[in-house]
Design a protein around this motif. Structure first.
Motif, PDB file in Angstrom:
ATOM      1  N   SER A 160       0.856  -1.200   0.000  1.00 48.32           N
ATOM      2  CA  SER A 160       0.000   0.000   0.000  1.00 48.32           C
ATOM      3  C   SER A 160       0.889   1.247   0.000  1.00 48.32           C
ATOM      4  CB  SER A 160      -0.860   0.066   1.274  1.00 48.32           C
ATOM      5  OG  SER A 160      -1.524  -1.131   1.532  1.00 48.32           O
ATOM      6  N   TYR A 161       1.893   1.231   0.849  1.00 50.26           N
ATOM      7  CA  TYR A 161       2.719   2.412   1.102  1.00 50.26           C
ATOM      8  C   TYR A 161       3.676   2.699  -0.054  1.00 50.26           C
ATOM      9  CZ  TYR A 161       5.440   5.569   4.166  1.00 50.26           C
ATOM     10  OH  TYR A 161       6.056   6.649   4.745  1.00 50.26           O
ATOM     11  N   ASP A 165       4.042   5.849  -2.638  1.00 47.04           N
ATOM     12  CA  ASP A 165       5.337   6.529  -2.765  1.00 47.04           C
ATOM     13  C   ASP A 165       5.751   6.595  -4.244  1.00 47.04           C
ATOM     14  OD1 ASP A 165       7.773   7.399  -0.988  1.00 47.04           O
ATOM     15  OD2 ASP A 165       8.612   6.189  -2.613  1.00 47.04           O
ATOM     16  N   SER A 191      -3.555   2.062   1.143  1.00 44.54           N
ATOM     17  CA  SER A 191      -3.112   3.121   0.221  1.00 44.54           C
ATOM     18  C   SER A 191      -3.962   4.373   0.392  1.00 44.54           C
ATOM     19  CB  SER A 191      -3.207   2.648  -1.230  1.00 44.54           C
ATOM     20  OG  SER A 191      -2.176   1.757  -1.527  1.00 44.54           O
ATOM     21  N   TRP A 193      -5.419   5.439   3.032  1.00 47.27           N
ATOM     22  CA  TRP A 193      -4.981   6.119   4.261  1.00 47.27           C
ATOM     23  C   TRP A 193      -3.711   6.934   3.981  1.00 47.27           C
ATOM     24  CZ3 TRP A 193      -0.557   5.707   7.375  1.00 47.27           C
ATOM     25  CH2 TRP A 193      -0.639   6.299   8.645  1.00 47.27           C
ATOM     26  N   CYS A 194      -2.781   6.337   3.230  1.00 49.51           N
ATOM     27  CA  CYS A 194      -1.516   7.033   2.910  1.00 49.51           C
ATOM     28  C   CYS A 194      -1.780   8.271   2.044  1.00 49.51           C
ATOM     29  CB  CYS A 194      -0.574   6.121   2.130  1.00 49.51           C
ATOM     30  SG  CYS A 194      -0.015   4.700   3.051  1.00 49.51           S
ATOM     31  N   PHE A 312       8.611   5.090   6.991  1.00 50.54           N
ATOM     32  CA  PHE A 312       7.681   3.983   6.773  1.00 50.54           C
ATOM     33  C   PHE A 312       7.269   3.340   8.103  1.00 50.54           C
ATOM     34  CE2 PHE A 312       7.276  -0.655   6.588  1.00 50.54           C
ATOM     35  CZ  PHE A 312       6.084  -0.749   5.884  1.00 50.54           C
ATOM     36  N   ASP A 315       4.967   5.557  10.100  1.00 49.07           N
ATOM     37  CA  ASP A 315       3.637   5.633   9.476  1.00 49.07           C
ATOM     38  C   ASP A 315       2.888   4.308   9.619  1.00 49.07           C
ATOM     39  OD1 ASP A 315       4.150   8.212   8.802  1.00 49.07           O
ATOM     40  OD2 ASP A 315       4.589   7.834   6.690  1.00 49.07           O
ATOM     41  N   GLN A 316       3.626   3.198   9.498  1.00 50.60           N
ATOM     42  CA  GLN A 316       2.981   1.887   9.615  1.00 50.60           C
ATOM     43  C   GLN A 316       2.380   1.719  11.016  1.00 50.60           C
ATOM     44  OE1 GLN A 316       4.103  -2.330   8.015  1.00 50.60           O
ATOM     45  NE2 GLN A 316       5.315  -2.024   9.867  1.00 50.60           N
ATOM     46  N   PHE A 319      -0.707   3.627  11.259  1.00 52.57           N
ATOM     47  CA  PHE A 319      -1.788   2.948  10.534  1.00 52.57           C
ATOM     48  C   PHE A 319      -2.359   1.789  11.366  1.00 52.57           C
ATOM     49  CE2 PHE A 319      -3.192  -0.380   7.507  1.00 52.57           C
ATOM     50  CZ  PHE A 319      -4.291   0.288   6.978  1.00 52.57           C
TER      51      PHE A 319
END
Ligand SMILES: NC(=O)c1ccc[n+]([C@@H]2O[C@H](COP(=O)([O-])OP(=O)(O)OC[C@H]3O[C@@H](n4cnc5c(N)ncnc54)[C@H](OP(=O)(O)O)[C@@H]3O)[C@@H](O)[C@H]2O)c1
Length: 366
Positions: A160-161, A165, A191, A193-194, A312, A315-316, A319
């Motif tokens: 997703s991330y 990117d 994705s 959410w990102c 990452f 952020d993970q 999430f």
């Protein structure tokens, strides 16, 4: 019934059909360790491993020795219960790739403070990332309380991330609108959410059954059903982030947006067993298959990989915390007890009838 010395095999002819069989016990020889699986997740991604079992080689990772049956791989946490490998202690907890089985015998290699890899020759069929076992004690981002969201989302969120990117890195190929298929899938809403802060309008596409769930997430600017593709707003440069992989749906999306479709990013195939990139009937851009490695290699070349990973992991974690936020959780994580219950979860996933609002984690019963 306890899962002691049992494994759950998958029929290669029907991924929802499973068979419980004896397996082990294993006695390690020099250099080998025995891992006892404790907790693993089941999502459509695992069914996709089975769907590409022959094409990509996932069936080879954990051979069954039995015609017509394979071990569908899962991601999970396990404990080292026997070890004859220097540097790997009994009692250590690891995260990695497993068969749905009580225990796994591995030939340990590349032993470092952070973990080790399985050198079994049949595992060469897949990239190294699938063969590495990460030691939880050496993982600065590990948290015992977050094992359930981690086991569910860790294998998916990296995709997703990195997909986001990659798209950002290319200025969304000029698009101002992103249409996401199978919007109810964990990889899709990871994705979404990102993309929360990006200057693009996010449209989720989903089936009637999952529409209320997707709307409830609030992660997409708007949500449309598969029967409403022809009503999607046009006149804006658009990008297709495809988790469904359905060739018929793709043709409709391409035809609807015409020249305004700037890019087709093919990430998943929840509704198809083939990554059809070459479709003579398709108008517009050819679907480009996305691998997380594409993004990671770009960072490695630029020397930005360390900074990428720092952001990452932060952020993970945010999430993981978001999806289980007790005030308004995105999903309910359900712990299923034993391989017998895992069989029922696999059946529902293969038939496409599982509840998107539920995340399935299986605990091995001993
Ligand atoms: N490229 C990569 O490296 C990579 C990495 C991770 C995941 N993926 C892929 O991303 C996809 C999503 O995986 P996930 O684990 O995130 O899924 P998930 O959370 O289990 O969600 C599955 C969703 O797919 C749709 N679906 C599933 N089975 C179906 C069926 N039989 N018929 C019709 N629709 C069905 C439904 O969504 P809708 O109703 O919304 O369509 C369902 O909610 C998988 O294909 C996976 O392999 C790819």
């Amino acid at each position: 019934m306890p899962d002691l010395n049992r494994r759950l095999m998958t029929s290669k002819a029907d991924f929802g059909a499973t068979l419980l069989q004896p397996s082990g016990p294993f006695e390690p020889k020099d250099g080998e360790v025995v891992l006892a699986l404790d907790r693993f997740s089941l999502t459509t991604n695992n069914i996709t491993y089975a769907a590409y079992g022959d094409q990509i080689g996932y069936w080879n990772v954990f051979p069954t020795g039995q015609d017509g049956y394979g071990m569908m791989p899962v991601w999970g946490f396990a404990d080292v219960v026997k070890s004859r490998a220097e540097g790997i202690e009994v009692g250590a907890r690891v995260f990695g790739y497993f068969p749905m089985a009580d225990t796994l015998l591995v030939q340990a290699e590349k032993i470092t403070r952070g973990g080790f890899a399985d050198a079994s020759p049949w595992r060469k069929a897949v990239p190294d990332i699938y063969n590495r076992y990460v030691l939880c004690t050496a993982d600065a981002n590990y948290s015992a309380e977050l094992e359930n969201p981690e086991v569910l989302f860790r294998p998916l969120f990296i995709t997703s991330y990195t997909a986001v990117d990659f798209l950002r890195d290319h200025d969304f190929f000029g698009a101002k609108q992103v249409v996401v298929s199978s919007a109810s899938s964990k990889t899709a809403y990871g994705s979404a959410w990102c993309l929360g802060e990006d200057d693009v309008r996010l449209i989720g596409l989903t089936g009637a059954r999952n529409r209320a769930f997707v709307e409830g997430l609030g992660a997409y600017s708007s949500v449309y059903g598969y029967d409403e593709v022809e009503s999607l707003p046009t006149g804006v440069p658009t990008l297709y982030l495809d988790l469904a992989g359905d060739p018929a749906l793709r043709r409709r999306v391409h035809a609807h947006f015409g020249a305004n479709l700037k890019y087709d990013c093919l990430v998943g195939s929840t509704q198809s067993d083939e990554f059809t990139q070459n479709d003579p009937e398709l108008v517009g851009p050819k679907p480009e298959f996305f691998f997380a490695a594409t993004c990671l290699d770009a960072h490695r070349e630029r020397g930005t990989l360390r900074a990428f990973y720092e952001k990452f992991f932060a952020d993970q974690r945010a999430f993981f915390e978001r999806v289980i936020d007790p005030a308004s959780p995105w999903i309910r994580i359900v712990e299923h007890k034993g391989l017998g219950e895992a069989a029922r979860v696999v059946r529902a996933l293969a038939d496409g009838v599982s509840d998107a609002a539920e995340g399935a984690v299986v605990r091995i019963v001993r």
